[in-house]
Scaffold this motif. Structure first.
Motif, PDB file in Angstrom:
ATOM      1  N   MET A  31      -1.912 -21.878  -2.573  1.00  0.00           N
ATOM      2  CA  MET A  31      -1.846 -21.916  -4.036  1.00  0.00           C
ATOM      3  C   MET A  31      -3.059 -21.207  -4.631  1.00  0.00           C
ATOM      4  O   MET A  31      -4.192 -21.415  -4.197  1.00  0.00           O
ATOM      5  CB  MET A  31      -1.807 -23.379  -4.501  1.00  0.00           C
ATOM      6  N   SER A  32      -2.828 -20.352  -5.621  1.00  0.00           N
ATOM      7  CA  SER A  32      -3.921 -19.651  -6.287  1.00  0.00           C
ATOM      8  C   SER A  32      -4.527 -20.537  -7.364  1.00  0.00           C
ATOM      9  O   SER A  32      -4.004 -21.603  -7.701  1.00  0.00           O
ATOM     10  CB  SER A  32      -3.418 -18.339  -6.886  1.00  0.00           C
ATOM     11  N   ASP A  33      -5.642 -20.072  -7.944  1.00  0.00           N
ATOM     12  CA  ASP A  33      -6.318 -20.856  -8.979  1.00  0.00           C
ATOM     13  C   ASP A  33      -5.430 -21.001 -10.212  1.00  0.00           C
ATOM     14  O   ASP A  33      -4.763 -20.046 -10.628  1.00  0.00           O
ATOM     15  CB  ASP A  33      -7.622 -20.166  -9.390  1.00  0.00           C
ATOM     16  N   PRO A  34      -5.448 -22.181 -10.835  1.00  0.00           N
ATOM     17  CA  PRO A  34      -4.727 -22.336 -12.110  1.00  0.00           C
ATOM     18  C   PRO A  34      -5.325 -21.423 -13.183  1.00  0.00           C
ATOM     19  O   PRO A  34      -6.530 -21.171 -13.204  1.00  0.00           O
ATOM     20  CB  PRO A  34      -4.943 -23.814 -12.459  1.00  0.00           C
ATOM     21  N   ILE A  35      -4.447 -20.963 -14.070  1.00  0.00           N
ATOM     22  CA  ILE A  35      -4.838 -20.032 -15.120  1.00  0.00           C
ATOM     23  C   ILE A  35      -4.431 -20.612 -16.477  1.00  0.00           C
ATOM     24  O   ILE A  35      -3.327 -21.132 -16.646  1.00  0.00           O
ATOM     25  CB  ILE A  35      -4.175 -18.650 -14.929  1.00  0.00           C
ATOM     26  N   LEU A  36      -5.331 -20.497 -17.449  1.00  0.00           N
ATOM     27  CA  LEU A  36      -5.048 -20.874 -18.831  1.00  0.00           C
ATOM     28  C   LEU A  36      -4.962 -19.602 -19.665  1.00  0.00           C
ATOM     29  O   LEU A  36      -5.861 -18.760 -19.620  1.00  0.00           O
ATOM     30  CB  LEU A  36      -6.166 -21.783 -19.365  1.00  0.00           C
ATOM     31  N   THR A  37      -3.864 -19.452 -20.434  1.00  0.00           N
ATOM     32  CA  THR A  37      -3.678 -18.287 -21.289  1.00  0.00           C
ATOM     33  C   THR A  37      -3.528 -18.742 -22.733  1.00  0.00           C
ATOM     34  O   THR A  37      -2.781 -19.688 -23.017  1.00  0.00           O
ATOM     35  CB  THR A  37      -2.424 -17.490 -20.879  1.00  0.00           C
ATOM     36  N   PHE A  38      -4.222 -18.072 -23.626  1.00  0.00           N
ATOM     37  CA  PHE A  38      -4.220 -18.433 -25.047  1.00  0.00           C
ATOM     38  C   PHE A  38      -3.151 -17.602 -25.767  1.00  0.00           C
ATOM     39  O   PHE A  38      -3.358 -16.431 -26.075  1.00  0.00           O
ATOM     40  CB  PHE A  38      -5.611 -18.201 -25.649  1.00  0.00           C
ATOM     41  N   LEU A  39      -2.008 -18.228 -26.021  1.00  0.00           N
ATOM     42  CA  LEU A  39      -0.875 -17.535 -26.630  1.00  0.00           C
ATOM     43  C   LEU A  39      -0.794 -17.756 -28.131  1.00  0.00           C
ATOM     44  O   LEU A  39       0.146 -17.277 -28.776  1.00  0.00           O
ATOM     45  CB  LEU A  39       0.432 -17.994 -25.968  1.00  0.00           C
ATOM     46  N   GLY A  40      -1.735 -18.463 -28.710  1.00  0.00           N
ATOM     47  CA  GLY A  40      -1.746 -18.698 -30.146  1.00  0.00           C
ATOM     48  C   GLY A  40      -3.012 -19.421 -30.548  1.00  0.00           C
ATOM     49  O   GLY A  40      -3.824 -19.830 -29.698  1.00  0.00           O
ATOM     50  N   ALA A  41      -3.210 -19.586 -31.867  1.00  0.00           N
ATOM     51  CA  ALA A  41      -4.367 -20.294 -32.418  1.00  0.00           C
ATOM     52  C   ALA A  41      -5.688 -19.735 -31.906  1.00  0.00           C
ATOM     53  O   ALA A  41      -6.668 -20.464 -31.790  1.00  0.00           O
ATOM     54  CB  ALA A  41      -4.275 -21.791 -32.125  1.00  0.00           C
ATOM     55  N   ALA A  42      -5.722 -18.447 -31.621  1.00  0.00           N
ATOM     56  CA  ALA A  42      -6.955 -17.783 -31.201  1.00  0.00           C
ATOM     57  C   ALA A  42      -7.412 -16.880 -32.344  1.00  0.00           C
ATOM     58  O   ALA A  42      -6.747 -15.892 -32.666  1.00  0.00           O
ATOM     59  CB  ALA A  42      -6.722 -16.961 -29.938  1.00  0.00           C
ATOM     60  N   GLY A  43      -8.506 -17.267 -32.996  1.00  0.00           N
ATOM     61  CA  GLY A  43      -8.982 -16.516 -34.152  1.00  0.00           C
ATOM     62  C   GLY A  43      -8.230 -16.828 -35.424  1.00  0.00           C
ATOM     63  O   GLY A  43      -8.455 -16.192 -36.450  1.00  0.00           O
ATOM     64  N   THR A  44      -7.342 -17.807 -35.363  1.00  0.00           N
ATOM     65  CA  THR A  44      -6.605 -18.244 -36.545  1.00  0.00           C
ATOM     66  C   THR A  44      -6.328 -19.735 -36.416  1.00  0.00           C
ATOM     67  O   THR A  44      -6.434 -20.310 -35.330  1.00  0.00           O
ATOM     68  CB  THR A  44      -5.293 -17.454 -36.714  1.00  0.00           C
ATOM     69  N   VAL A  45      -5.946 -20.350 -37.537  1.00  0.00           N
ATOM     70  CA  VAL A  45      -5.882 -21.803 -37.586  1.00  0.00           C
ATOM     71  C   VAL A  45      -4.473 -22.343 -37.354  1.00  0.00           C
ATOM     72  O   VAL A  45      -4.251 -23.538 -37.426  1.00  0.00           O
ATOM     73  CB  VAL A  45      -6.443 -22.292 -38.939  1.00  0.00           C
ATOM     74  N   THR A  46      -3.504 -21.475 -37.062  1.00  0.00           N
ATOM     75  CA  THR A  46      -2.144 -21.944 -36.842  1.00  0.00           C
ATOM     76  C   THR A  46      -1.582 -21.348 -35.556  1.00  0.00           C
ATOM     77  O   THR A  46      -2.237 -20.557 -34.883  1.00  0.00           O
ATOM     78  CB  THR A  46      -1.215 -21.574 -38.018  1.00  0.00           C
ATOM     79  N   GLY A  47      -0.351 -21.752 -35.222  1.00  0.00           N
ATOM     80  CA  GLY A  47       0.325 -21.181 -34.063  1.00  0.00           C
ATOM     81  C   GLY A  47      -0.221 -21.629 -32.723  1.00  0.00           C
ATOM     82  O   GLY A  47      -0.304 -20.840 -31.779  1.00  0.00           O
TER      83      GLY A  47
END
Length: 462
Positions: A2-18
């Motif tokens: 198993m490879s390392d778990p990955i976190l991806t920021f698909l929203g609410a990055a640089g903004t206050v919604t989504g």
């Protein structure tokens, strides 16, 4: 292997919604934490129409921190496009999310119909982002899970929900993959929330994903006379008070404050119209929590929920009665959603009442950039609604006392209260300046590595 778990920021990055955060457990398991709509300016709202970066059918599950639209409103898109797993959330969030999603789908359909009839849409024909049928199918995926119960959300991932004190049912989500643990604050409540108990210290974890709605400011000292003065001035000149308010939690708090002011003789007794079907349904949920002695509620403050009938409250259920409120026959108070005036019945009321200098619009919480509420706070002289501009001649009063988001001091204190400080804090769900200011404070005052991630950025989970 198993490879390392990955976190991806698909929203609410640089903004206050989504809010949308993807956790890849390294073994074909994909867990999405929150599935929120983008709100605010046109460029942000257009993101809701973009294809999701991962085929929704590949998601093992979605974990939802609370019922607000910027955390749940994208769920019907995922279900429509192939998501088949559970939506893990607390029981109160499941109840409130069903109300929110039905209302959101109805508004999507109504907005498309109004645009078609008015001819102001660029699209031929204008379509809703999703339909009521999509919302109903989504509600069947809600999987109520009690606080403190660890549940499987993927081949290698487990999730636990802990109280966040923001709205009823709101949670801090803990996702574990073997010995890796990441905590998502969701929206964090204030220690002094009028109804809800404060959040517990953050669970120990090497990684924390932290909201920053108020990351660059402190809430000002309460001004309990500000609302009373606005109501008295407006009623005294023969006008009506329009209060855009979020249906979930905010309407309840506004009503409780109006009850306190009226009981104390600080405002005159006038009719109060609640023109939001979603707010009416939400009020029932809060009252049920009171009658069931929910541990989320503060015993000393929740009791007045049962006294709200002492107010001259009129519940507006049908569109015809709502339309008559556009031109009230007598001075009154109208409470209607949405809280940032991005949609819902309140937009119709604004279109009719903003040109009237006798009337008053009271804003009761955070107003995201690009929303009509934010424009009003910033003093615009005209607002565009339904394809035409409306002059702003009504009085506009901003009352931040009702905010149930932790401010910068409270966020720093919450992180600092952890038994073991996180190794890395990713600061999200805030305007860029708010996120950067909070990240700097976390580094300076707590000595943690605090990062403001970019949209679609991927990071390893230690």
């Amino acid at each position: 292997m198993m490879s390392d778990p990955i976190l991806t920021f698909l929203g609410a990055a640089g903004t206050v919604t989504g809010s949308r955060f993807l956790v890849d457990d390294g073994d074909e398991g994909l867990t999405l934490v929150d599935a929120g709509l983008y709100q605010g300016g046109r460029e942000l709202r257009r993101r809701n129409w973009d294809p999701f970066p991962v085929a929704p059918g590949r998601l093992s599950s979605v974990v939802v921190t609370h019922a607000h639209l910027d955390h749940t409103g994208y769920l019907p898109c995922l279900v429509r496009d192939g998501f088949e797993g559970p939506v893990v959330c607390t029981p109160d969030t499941a109840t409130l999310a069903a109300i929110v999603l039905r209302d959101s789908a109805h508004l999507q359909e109504e907005d498309a119909r109004y645009a078609q009839e008015g001819g102001w849409s660029r699209h031929k024909p204008p379509l809703p982002l999703y339909t009521s049928a999509d919302a109903e199918e989504t509600i069947r995926h809600l999987a109520p899970t009690a606080f403190g119960v660890r549940t499987s959300v993927g081949p290698q991932a487990q999730a636990t929900l802990e109280p966040a004190g923001h709205i009823l049912g709101s949670a801090v989500a803990v996702v574990e993959i073997g010995d890796r643990r990441v905590v998502f604050s969701g929206d964090l409540g204030r220690p002094g929330h009028p109804l809800l108990a404060p959040p517990a210290p953050p669970p120990a974890a090497s990684t924390l994903v932290l909201e920053s709605t108020y990351g660059d400011r402190r809430h000002p000292p309460p001004e309990p006379g500000r609302l009373a003065d606005a109501v008295k001035r407006t009623i005294g000149r023969g006008g009506s008070v329009l209060i855009p308010a979020f249906a979930v939690d905010r309407t309840e708090l506004v009503l409780l404050e109006l009850l306190r002011l009226e009981k104390g003789g600080e405002i005159p007794r006038v009719p109060i119209f609640i023109d939001s079907p979603m707010a009416l349904a939400t009020l029932d949920v809060y009252r049920r929590a009171l009658h069931e002695s929910s541990p989320q509620l503060r015993d000393e403050h929740a009791g007045p929920l049962d006294e709200l009938d002492r107010l001259d409250v009129h519940l507006v259920r049908d569109p015809g009665a709502s339309e008559r409120l556009n031109r009230p026959s007598q001075p009154c108070i109208v409470i209607s959603a949405s809280g940032m005036a991005t949609g819902g019945r309140v937009v119709h009321h604004l279109a009719h009442q903003l040109p009237n200098p006798r009337d008053c619009v009271v804003l009761t919480g955070y107003q995201a950039p690009g929303t009509r509420g934010r424009d009003l706070i910033e003093g615009v002289r005209h607002l565009k609604m339904y394809g035409r501009y409306v002059p702003v001649r009504a009085e506009v009063v901003d009352i931040p006392d009702f905010s149930v988001h932790a401010d910068a001091d409270e966020l720093v204190a919450w992180v600092g209260s952890a038994e073991t400080l996180p190794r890395t804090v990713y600061v999200v769900h805030g305007e860029q300046s708010s996120s950067e200011a909070l990240a700097a404070r976390l580094e300076d005052e707590l000595g943690v590595c605090a990062v403001v991630p970019h949209l679609f950025e991927r990071v390893r989970l230690d």
